[in-house]
Write an enzyme that holds these catalytic residues in place. Structure first.
Site, mmCIF file in Angstrom:
data_model
loop_
_atom_site.group_PDB
_atom_site.id
_atom_site.type_symbol
_atom_site.label_atom_id
_atom_site.label_comp_id
_atom_site.label_asym_id
_atom_site.label_seq_id
_atom_site.Cartn_x
_atom_site.Cartn_y
_atom_site.Cartn_z
ATOM 1 N N ASN A 166 -1.296 -8.343 4.079
ATOM 2 C CA ASN A 166 -2.224 -8.910 4.232
ATOM 3 C C ASN A 166 -2.396 -10.367 3.686
ATOM 4 O O ASN A 166 -2.962 -11.383 3.987
ATOM 5 C CB ASN A 166 -3.693 -8.133 4.075
ATOM 6 C CG ASN A 166 -3.847 -7.961 2.836
ATOM 7 O OD1 ASN A 166 -2.746 -7.590 2.000
ATOM 8 N ND2 ASN A 166 -4.858 -7.537 2.250
ATOM 9 N N GLU B 163 -2.688 -0.850 -6.684
ATOM 10 C CA GLU B 163 -3.987 -1.586 -6.457
ATOM 11 C C GLU B 163 -4.121 -1.168 -4.992
ATOM 12 O O GLU B 163 -3.294 -1.447 -4.161
ATOM 13 C CB GLU B 163 -3.712 -3.254 -6.329
ATOM 14 C CG GLU B 163 -3.548 -3.793 -7.782
ATOM 15 C CD GLU B 163 -5.093 -3.748 -8.546
ATOM 16 O OE1 GLU B 163 -6.229 -3.183 -7.953
ATOM 17 O OE2 GLU B 163 -5.155 -4.138 -9.687
ATOM 18 N N CYS C 166 -8.741 -6.597 0.943
ATOM 19 C CA CYS C 166 -9.088 -5.343 0.250
ATOM 20 C C CYS C 166 -10.371 -5.509 -0.179
ATOM 21 O O CYS C 166 -11.137 -4.650 -0.345
ATOM 22 C CB CYS C 166 -7.911 -5.032 -0.724
ATOM 23 S SG CYS C 166 -7.735 -6.354 -1.951
ATOM 24 N N GLU D 139 -4.392 -5.800 -12.688
ATOM 25 C CA GLU D 139 -3.507 -7.029 -12.342
ATOM 26 C C GLU D 139 -4.463 -8.043 -12.957
ATOM 27 O O GLU D 139 -5.641 -8.164 -12.972
ATOM 28 C CB GLU D 139 -3.245 -7.153 -10.803
ATOM 29 C CG GLU D 139 -2.102 -6.204 -10.329
ATOM 30 C CD GLU D 139 -1.630 -6.529 -8.884
ATOM 31 O OE1 GLU D 139 -2.227 -6.669 -7.851
ATOM 32 O OE2 GLU D 139 -0.327 -6.795 -9.028
HETATM 33 P P1 NAD Z 1 0.852 0.091 3.000
HETATM 34 O O1 NAD Z 1 0.736 0.970 1.985
HETATM 35 O O2 NAD Z 1 1.055 0.629 4.372
HETATM 36 O O3 NAD Z 1 2.146 -0.866 2.680
HETATM 37 C C1 NAD Z 1 2.244 -1.340 1.729
HETATM 38 C C2 NAD Z 1 3.635 -1.735 1.121
HETATM 39 O O4 NAD Z 1 4.378 -0.542 0.639
HETATM 40 C C3 NAD Z 1 4.491 -2.317 2.269
HETATM 41 O O5 NAD Z 1 5.575 -3.167 1.675
HETATM 42 C C4 NAD Z 1 5.174 -1.000 2.748
HETATM 43 O O6 NAD Z 1 6.483 -1.397 3.281
HETATM 44 C C5 NAD Z 1 5.406 -0.444 1.522
HETATM 45 N N1 NAD Z 1 5.575 1.303 1.618
HETATM 46 C C6 NAD Z 1 5.090 1.932 2.688
HETATM 47 N N2 NAD Z 1 5.338 3.267 2.323
HETATM 48 C C7 NAD Z 1 5.925 3.397 1.329
HETATM 49 C C8 NAD Z 1 6.466 4.523 0.431
HETATM 50 N N3 NAD Z 1 6.430 5.692 0.748
HETATM 51 N N4 NAD Z 1 6.703 4.205 -0.795
HETATM 52 C C9 NAD Z 1 6.940 2.969 -1.199
HETATM 53 N N5 NAD Z 1 6.752 1.860 -0.446
HETATM 54 C C10 NAD Z 1 6.038 2.114 0.701
HETATM 55 O O7 NAD Z 1 -0.343 -0.828 3.106
HETATM 56 P P2 NAD Z 1 -0.653 -2.145 4.252
HETATM 57 O O8 NAD Z 1 -0.941 -1.557 5.393
HETATM 58 O O9 NAD Z 1 0.478 -3.030 3.955
HETATM 59 O O10 NAD Z 1 -1.757 -2.730 3.339
HETATM 60 C C11 NAD Z 1 -3.159 -2.475 3.842
HETATM 61 C C12 NAD Z 1 -3.734 -1.737 2.682
HETATM 62 O O11 NAD Z 1 -3.579 -2.470 1.274
HETATM 63 C C13 NAD Z 1 -5.236 -1.613 2.507
HETATM 64 O O12 NAD Z 1 -5.794 -0.317 2.315
HETATM 65 C C14 NAD Z 1 -5.756 -2.769 1.667
HETATM 66 O O13 NAD Z 1 -6.991 -2.188 1.108
HETATM 67 C C15 NAD Z 1 -4.738 -2.320 0.499
HETATM 68 N N6 NAD Z 1 -4.848 -3.786 -0.375
HETATM 69 C C16 NAD Z 1 -5.268 -3.449 -1.472
HETATM 70 C C17 NAD Z 1 -5.324 -4.487 -2.311
HETATM 71 C C18 NAD Z 1 -5.805 -4.625 -4.069
HETATM 72 O O14 NAD Z 1 -5.558 -5.332 -4.546
HETATM 73 N N7 NAD Z 1 -6.502 -3.422 -4.083
HETATM 74 C C19 NAD Z 1 -5.182 -5.851 -1.855
HETATM 75 C C20 NAD Z 1 -4.631 -5.793 -0.513
HETATM 76 C C21 NAD Z 1 -4.520 -4.755 0.147
#
Ligand code: NAD
Length: 467
Positions: free
Chosen positions: A146, A242, A276, A450
């Protein structure tokens, strides 16, 4: 678009067969292909990062500051090109992509100015005790789709300043701008200090379980965060997670209703709701609910939606097909449950993952649209009448990332905000973040911090010298 996309490993930009397609979410066309990192390449990169650690961790911090500033300057020089890449792969309007790129420059410069604390004292027996912060080793930085660059820089800047070496992995949905930054950074750091790898679904789990990696700094969904934590347990890695959010916004009856509704519209729908810390549950006082809902829904109906490269567009597509399908399913479930839409609720066919902003009228607290994080352009408006009641409802969530309170009475708003079980509270705004201020999630929104000095310290551990 012709792009040369090369992972950065051990100081080399690697020409590898590019097999993983990257799509423009506005057209669903393949705009580039990127290499799928093998286990052997990851192992070699970890070894290179481990080998680089001793030298990098012992360079004077002034040198590391200068390298981060140089990276910021390099990104700034290429800001327009990076913004266009971000818009093409991520979908958001170009203005927002530009803001993200320049935000990264600001972050790099601000983090570069930070210092690591040292404490020293001599006890009554004349023994000297000094404690300094030392880096951890190789950091795996894993970013979501995102805000690909922001969430990468939030990790690599403090990690490198503290003296760690880094292996950064962007999401396979949005690797392009990050890999271009790797190319721009290739000659700025000693070999092995900053590495950027891209790959499919196997790469993340390989990194989070790799014995040569000391810390994982992860941003993504709560479900994945749990998997990361489990994978990191056997080798006892340091972790910063996060994760997801379902932020409440509480709108008190003394606000300027039109102004607040318009501001909160962007608070909910910026980046098509894929933020997020977006306002994801908007609690509006009963006395102003109807007027607020009218202005808010009108803003939703009027918002120009289209490809991010198109002039005047406010909302782009959802970033990828799985997310598009998830949001469509949630819209269908919301219809099926009999909840009323004040705007949106219909999804046109493709091409492109476009979903018009949807506003749901006062669904019950146990509706899926209230309980779940939609992470897309749909938001519920919820009526409330008492402060105690709304605080209880806002806190009745597994998440605890952020929240906002909207009132003309700042003291009242802060008092309400202090009762929210979240890491960040905004008064009459949302989304404001600063490199100097810690950002942390409570409950299922994460572990660790962070940004701010606390965020920097997460890439270190204390070393106490006695004598
Ligand atoms: P996601 O968890 O699907 O993927 C995030 C990252 O993790 C990607 O690079 C993905 O390839 C990798 N990944 C996937 N499976 C993994 C595993 N088993 N082990 C290690 N890495 C793995 O998340 P997304 O769909 O890319 O992002 C959306 C989510 O992120 C939403 O829930 C959002 O709220 C959250 N988010 C949180 C913050 C924050 O700062 N708290 C900021 C932005 C987004």
């Amino acid at each position: 678009m012709t792009l040369t996309i090369r992972p950065l490993s051990d100081g080399h930009l690697l020409d590898l067969p590019a097999t993983l397609p990257v799509l423009d979410p506005a057209t669903e066309e393949v705009i580039a292909r990127v290499p799928d990192c093998t286990r052997e390449l990851l192992d070699a990169t970890v070894q290179a990062a481990q080998a680089a650690f001793d030298g990098w961790s012992r360079t004077p911090i002034e040198h590391r500051r200068a390298r981060l500033e140089a990276l910021g300057a390099r990104i700034k020089e290429h800001a327009e090109e990076l913004a266009l890449l971000l818009t093409r792969e991520q979908g958001r309007p170009l203005a927002l992509a530009r803001a993200e790129v320049l935000g990264c420059v600001h972050w790099l410069r601000s983090v570069a100015k930070m210092s690591l604390p040292v404490t020293e004292r001599t006890d009554q027996a004349g023994v000297n005790w000094s404690t300094r912060r030392v880096p951890l080793g190789v950091v795996a930085a894993i970013a979501p789709w995102n805000f690909p660059l922001t969430l990468a820089v939030w990790k690599l800047a403090p990690a490198l300043l503290a003296g760690n070496t880094v292996i950064l992995k962007p999401s396979p949905f949005t690797p392009l701008a990050t890999l271009r930054v790797a190319e721009l950074a290739a000659d700025l750091f000693p070999a092995g200090v900053l590495n950027v790898l891209c790959g499919g679904d196997a790469l993340g789990p390989w990194m989070t379980s790799h014995a040569g990696i000391a810390k994982v700094a992860f941003t993504g969904s709560t479900a994945t965060g749990r998997r990361v934590m489990a994978a990191a347990a056997p080798t006892l890695k340091h972790l910063t997670l996060e994760l997801g959010g379902n932020d409440a916004a509480i709108v008190m009856p003394d606000v300027d209703v039109t102004k607040t509704a318009r501001k909160l519209f962007m608070g909910a729908f910026l980046n098509s709701g894929q933020v997020c810390i977006a306002a994801k549950r908007i609690y509006v006082h009963d006395a102003i609910y109807d007027t607020f809902a009218q202005v808010f829904a009108a803003a939703a109906k009027a918002a120009p939606m289209g490809p991010g490269t198109q002039e005047g567009v406010l909302l782009g597509p959802v970033q990828n097909r799985p997310q598009y399908e998830r949001v469509k399913e949630l819209i269908a479930a919301t219809h099926a449950a009999g909840h009323r839409f004040l705007a949106g609720g219909e999804v046109p066919g493709g091409p492109g993952y476009f979903i018009p902003p949807a506003v749901v009228d006062n669904p019950p607290d146990d509706a899926r649209i209230v309980v779940e994080e939609p992470f897309g352009p749909i938001v519920p408006l919820l009526r409330f009448s008492e402060v105690d009641e709304v605080v209880r409802r806002a806190n009745d969530s597994e998440f605890g990332l952020g929240g906002s309170v909207w009132s003309d009475d700042a003291a009242q708003a802060r008092a309400i905000g202090a009762r929210l079980e979240v890491g960040t509270v905004w008064i009459n705004s949302v989304h404001l973040l600063d490199p100097q201020s810690p950002f942390a999630g409570r409950k299922q929104s994460g572990i660790g911090v962070e940004n701010g000095i606390e965020g920097l310290l997460e890439f270190t551990t204390p070393q106490t010298m006695v004598g």
